[in-house]
Design an enzyme around this catalytic site. Structure first.
Site, mmCIF file in Angstrom:
data_model
loop_
_atom_site.group_PDB
_atom_site.id
_atom_site.type_symbol
_atom_site.label_atom_id
_atom_site.label_comp_id
_atom_site.label_asym_id
_atom_site.label_seq_id
_atom_site.Cartn_x
_atom_site.Cartn_y
_atom_site.Cartn_z
ATOM 1 N N VAL A 1 -27.496 29.503 -7.018
ATOM 2 C CA VAL A 1 -27.922 29.337 -8.387
ATOM 3 C C VAL A 1 -28.248 30.517 -9.043
ATOM 4 C CG1 VAL A 1 -29.670 28.250 -9.867
ATOM 5 C CG2 VAL A 1 -28.542 26.763 -8.283
ATOM 6 N N GLU A 2 -29.139 31.301 -8.086
ATOM 7 C CA GLU A 2 -29.592 32.535 -8.769
ATOM 8 C C GLU A 2 -28.541 33.803 -8.968
ATOM 9 O OE1 GLU A 2 -32.702 33.508 -9.428
ATOM 10 O OE2 GLU A 2 -33.657 31.679 -9.112
#
Length: 341
Positions: free
Chosen positions: A122-123
């Site tokens: 996600v990051e």
């Protein structure tokens, strides 16, 4: 267009571009106050520090990005950014390639491999997008020219300069997000200093290039912020007819669990998971084409300590589950092929 008019036009364009990125009123004063504090508090050389701050560049782009965060989107749009076939496949591959490191991190810190991988997915899409802004530019811009959160970003700038001194980082070369988050797991400076670990034992904590340090640091962060080994994260529920009276509904902004699984069951909330009635829980609504209702447990709240958003935590959880299922399917297929020889 005559030569004179071309000259005047070019000059106006250049002036407009300069003004677009000009430091706002008060920026230089704030930078000077900050420099004096750092010299007094931490013994930085005044001339060197002022020279470093003079090399930082104010960025209106960063200010604009702060005012339109992903977390402002509705859940149906937010989920579509992160829980995708490509990101799931990337997570399965990352888990496969780093299986030994993830197993060691789970043993040492108690955090499931798929959660660690999903955070990195996600990051930064597994390191594919670690950011393009110089950290020094992001933190000075936000610390000296973003009053709404200036105190927070000045503290992060302080932590970044201390981190640079401790880890021998070049503060003018480090790049990250528009908010100054760094490396594959996008740690802010204070988290980098407090929670990053040297998981590969080379004497440095490198969150850009060392997958070992990245994996160990994410796992340690969760252990330090309340993760409970082996416990579930969240599960979908059905409401009998609207939100039951007396039950606090949590929406985009996270909150510690304020009720229990048993209390939700007692007012008619339905699900297929085991009872474990005394477990602390929150009832969460996610806005979509059809609104979704979930029960978030302690580990769900722990994910929100990484990014204070229920949307973020749910995206991480759902991506992690898809990665787990994909990895298990791949492993089963490999075992089947191996057994045939």
């Amino acid at each position: 267009m005559t030569i004179v008019y071309r000259f005047l036009f070019a000059g106006c364009v250049a002036l407009a571009a300069a003004n677009l990125h000009a430091e706002p009123a008060g920026y230089a004063i704030e930078a000077d106050v900050f420099a004096r504090e750092m010299v007094e508090r931490h013994g930085f050389d005044s001339a060197e520090l002022r020279g470093l701050l003079a090399d930082a560049r104010y960025s209106q782009t960063i200010i604009d990005a702060m005012d339109r965060p992903y977390e402002a989107k509705p859940w149906r749009d937010y989920r579509a950014l992160f829980v995708t076939p490509e990101r799931i496949a990337g997570g399965v591959a990352f888990r496969h390639d780093n299986a030994e490191l993830l197993a060691r991190a789970e043993t040492d810190y108690g955090v499931a491999p798929q959660i660690i991988v999903a955070i990195i997915g996600v990051e930064t899409n597994y390191g594919g997008n670690v950011g393009k802004h110089r950290v020094i530019d992001a933190l000075t811009t936000l610390g000296f020219a973003y009053p709404r959160r200036a105190d927070f970003f000045r503290r992060e700038l302080e932590a970044f300069l201390l981190l640079s001194r401790e880890e021998q980082l070049d503060p003018l070369q480090a790049v990250g997000s528009y908010a100054g988050a760094m490396g594959k797991p996008q740690f802010i400076s204070s988290s980098y200093r407090n929670d990053a670990v040297d998981f590969d034992g080379d004497g440095r904590r490198d969150l850009w290039r060392s997958n070992a340090d990245v994996i160990g640091s994410v796992a340690n962060y969760f252990r330090q912020h309340g993760w409970r080994s082996g416990e579930p994260v969240a599960f979908a529920v059905k409401l009998p007819s609207g939100v039951p009276a007396g039950i606090a509904l949590v929406e985009k902004t996270p909150a510690p669990p304020e009720t229990t699984v048993g209390a939700l069951r007692a007012v008619g909330v339905e699900w297929d998971e085991p009872p474990f009635d005394d477990v602390p829980a929150s009832l969460i609504r996610l806005d979509g084409v059809d609104d979704e209702y979930w029960v978030g447990l302690n580990n769900f709240y722990a994910i929100t300590r990484y990014n204070r958003s229920n949307l973020y935590a749910m995206a991480v959880y759902q991506l992690s589950e898809a990665i787990r299922e994909g990895y298990e399917a791949m492993s089963a297929e490999q075992n089947k092929v191996g057994a045939s020889f």
